[in-house]
Design a protein around this motif. Sequence first.
Motif, PDB file in Angstrom:
ATOM      1  N   UNK A   1       0.815  -1.041  -0.047  1.00 49.51           N
ATOM      2  CA  UNK A   1      -0.073  -0.273   0.038  1.00 49.51           C
ATOM      3  C   UNK A   1       0.938   1.316   0.184  1.00 49.51           C
ATOM      4  N   UNK A   2       0.486   2.280  -0.442  1.00 49.99           N
ATOM      5  CA  UNK A   2       1.087   3.524  -0.618  1.00 49.99           C
ATOM      6  C   UNK A   2       0.418   4.501   0.244  1.00 49.99           C
ATOM      7  N   UNK A   3      -0.672   4.192   0.778  1.00 48.11           N
ATOM      8  CA  UNK A   3      -1.516   4.973   1.654  1.00 48.11           C
ATOM      9  C   UNK A   3      -0.552   5.288   3.067  1.00 48.11           C
ATOM     10  N   UNK A   4      -0.628   6.451   3.416  1.00 52.74           N
ATOM     11  CA  UNK A   4       0.371   6.869   4.480  1.00 52.74           C
ATOM     12  C   UNK A   4      -0.829   6.954   5.454  1.00 52.74           C
ATOM     13  N   UNK A   5      -0.364   6.384   6.801  1.00 48.47           N
ATOM     14  CA  UNK A   5      -1.062   6.674   7.810  1.00 48.47           C
ATOM     15  C   UNK A   5      -0.418   7.696   8.991  1.00 48.47           C
ATOM     16  N   UNK A   6       0.702   7.750   9.204  1.00 45.68           N
ATOM     17  CA  UNK A   6       1.412   8.477  10.005  1.00 45.68           C
ATOM     18  C   UNK A   6       2.432   9.380   9.350  1.00 45.68           C
ATOM     19  N   UNK A   7       2.520  10.492   9.494  1.00 49.58           N
ATOM     20  CA  UNK A   7       3.635  11.581   8.795  1.00 49.58           C
ATOM     21  C   UNK A   7       4.072  12.526   9.602  1.00 49.58           C
ATOM     22  N   UNK A   8       5.582  12.446   9.780  1.00 50.18           N
ATOM     23  CA  UNK A   8       5.967  13.790  10.533  1.00 50.18           C
ATOM     24  C   UNK A   8       6.675  14.681   9.590  1.00 50.18           C
TER      25      UNK A   8
ATOM     26  N   UNK B   1       8.975  20.386  19.762  1.00 48.30           N
ATOM     27  CA  UNK B   1       9.593  21.814  19.830  1.00 48.30           C
ATOM     28  C   UNK B   1       9.104  22.562  18.473  1.00 48.30           C
ATOM     29  N   UNK B   2       9.153  22.020  17.466  1.00 49.28           N
ATOM     30  CA  UNK B   2       8.625  22.378  16.108  1.00 49.28           C
ATOM     31  C   UNK B   2       8.328  21.092  15.151  1.00 49.28           C
ATOM     32  N   UNK B   3       7.485  21.626  14.153  1.00 52.44           N
ATOM     33  CA  UNK B   3       7.194  20.740  13.117  1.00 52.44           C
ATOM     34  C   UNK B   3       5.787  20.127  13.069  1.00 52.44           C
ATOM     35  N   UNK B   4       5.065  19.242  12.173  1.00 51.48           N
ATOM     36  CA  UNK B   4       3.981  18.569  12.060  1.00 51.48           C
ATOM     37  C   UNK B   4       3.813  17.109  12.388  1.00 51.48           C
ATOM     38  N   UNK B   5       3.024  17.042  12.845  1.00 54.25           N
ATOM     39  CA  UNK B   5       2.476  15.254  13.057  1.00 54.25           C
ATOM     40  C   UNK B   5       1.080  15.044  12.472  1.00 54.25           C
TER      41      UNK B   5
ATOM     42  N   UNK C   1      11.628  10.388  19.758  1.00 54.75           N
ATOM     43  CA  UNK C   1      10.736  10.458  18.164  1.00 54.75           C
ATOM     44  C   UNK C   1       9.396  10.019  18.317  1.00 54.75           C
ATOM     45  N   UNK C   2       9.574   8.718  19.038  1.00 55.46           N
ATOM     46  CA  UNK C   2       8.510   7.994  18.872  1.00 55.46           C
ATOM     47  C   UNK C   2       7.538   8.380  20.132  1.00 55.46           C
ATOM     48  N   UNK C   3       8.044   9.058  21.067  1.00 53.10           N
ATOM     49  CA  UNK C   3       6.930   9.620  22.119  1.00 53.10           C
ATOM     50  C   UNK C   3       6.253  10.923  21.597  1.00 53.10           C
ATOM     51  N   UNK C   4       7.289  11.789  20.785  1.00 54.57           N
ATOM     52  CA  UNK C   4       6.763  12.911  20.073  1.00 54.57           C
ATOM     53  C   UNK C   4       5.720  12.555  19.043  1.00 54.57           C
ATOM     54  N   UNK C   5       5.817  11.571  18.403  1.00 54.50           N
ATOM     55  CA  UNK C   5       4.821  11.186  17.551  1.00 54.50           C
ATOM     56  C   UNK C   5       3.469  10.861  18.091  1.00 54.50           C
ATOM     57  N   UNK C   6       3.495  10.369  19.277  1.00 59.83           N
ATOM     58  CA  UNK C   6       2.189  10.095  20.112  1.00 59.83           C
ATOM     59  C   UNK C   6       1.925  11.421  20.793  1.00 59.83           C
TER      60      UNK C   6
ATOM     61  N   UNK D   1      -1.944  16.520  14.416  1.00 59.56           N
ATOM     62  CA  UNK D   1      -2.324  16.664  15.862  1.00 59.56           C
ATOM     63  C   UNK D   1      -1.420  17.272  16.695  1.00 59.56           C
ATOM     64  N   UNK D   2      -0.387  17.953  15.917  1.00 54.72           N
ATOM     65  CA  UNK D   2       0.857  18.418  16.641  1.00 54.72           C
ATOM     66  C   UNK D   2       0.722  19.534  17.727  1.00 54.72           C
ATOM     67  N   UNK D   3      -0.617  20.247  17.262  1.00 55.94           N
ATOM     68  CA  UNK D   3      -0.986  21.532  18.286  1.00 55.94           C
ATOM     69  C   UNK D   3      -2.007  21.381  18.870  1.00 55.94           C
ATOM     70  N   UNK D   4      -2.675  20.074  19.067  1.00 57.55           N
ATOM     71  CA  UNK D   4      -4.074  19.968  19.674  1.00 57.55           C
ATOM     72  C   UNK D   4      -4.104  20.052  21.045  1.00 57.55           C
ATOM     73  N   UNK D   5      -5.182  20.378  21.595  1.00 58.93           N
ATOM     74  CA  UNK D   5      -5.413  20.322  23.079  1.00 58.93           C
ATOM     75  C   UNK D   5      -5.370  19.140  23.660  1.00 58.93           C
TER      76      UNK D   5
END
Length: 343
Positions: free
Chosen positions: A18-25, A86-90, A75-80, A97-101
């Motif tokens: 599959x080429x469907x991406x589930x998680x991307x940082x 500190x910066x970036x998108x998840x 990195x694993x803990x940041x993804x979850x 979900x990187x900035x969600x409350x």
Amino acid sequence: MTVEQSIANQQIRKETDTDEVLVQVKNIKKYFPIKGGILKRDIGQVKAVDDVSLEVKKGETLGLVGESGSGKSTLGRVILRLLQPTEGEILFEDNDISLLSNRKLREYRKDMQIVFQDPYASLNSKMSVGELIEEPLLVQTSASKSERKEKAIELLEKVGMRASDRTKYPHEFSGGQRQRISIARALALNPKFIICDEPVSALDVSIQAQVLNLMADLQDEFNLTYLFIAHDLSVVKHISDRVAVMYLGRIAEVAPKKSLYDNPLHPYTTALLSSVPSTDVRHRREKIQLSGDLPSPSDPPSGCVFRTRCPQAYDRCSVERPELKDMGAGHYVACHLYDEAKT
């Protein structure tokens, strides 16, 4: 029977197509402040994860390897979102979900779980096995007591435990059994994505094979996606579909496992693979001894962070940071040796 033989003989797992991406940082950074002085002011930063971009495809196992201190677990803990980036998108299913409350993040928690390295430390010793497995259901669902009990028994049996184990406590089990309980707990909410943080490194080799086989079976049955963090390259080879190599907070190489193990491109990857024991003299690699120690993440080298230990480093490596380059067939490497022309 070794881990390699046990997994190789299973012949059940299939390469994901599959080429469907589930998680991307995207460009994820995680810096920890260094405090000093009487007033405990910030005097520096530990760059545990430094501008990492990575994707995990639906249904695959992405192995993440590197030396201790390379930033894999962070990195694993940041993804979850167990750690705030500190910066970036998840992105999870294309949702940032990187900035969600914490309140809004809660609805994603059921889809993303983690299995820790030390099951004894991650399981509350004051709670019974049944309570441990039922706790996520109690927090996240409206399931009744009888439904939670039934689910706990079902999951225990799925991971090779007995229904009667539900009333026992973690200290009554071996390390391998405790890890099975941790896996059952992670499955309680039917997640889509599980981060496995060194899940078998503390277990005996024979038990490792059993746990890895179990994880492969569960992946097929529940259509799970794994990020498998480990330092044992032989284990990663047999359980992963693709492998990412991390060094000092940055990604050095990403490739399908066959491509990476047969034709490693980055000097760091080559050195790591040369240290893997092999009984096949035809494929035995000459051991490469890296010079020096892993630099401090609070003061990483300029340019390419691997240059201070790289036998092939040249002038450009000290002044320009290499970006991941597409070498074809899903193989990416961050190294100036593969630029069109050295300068």
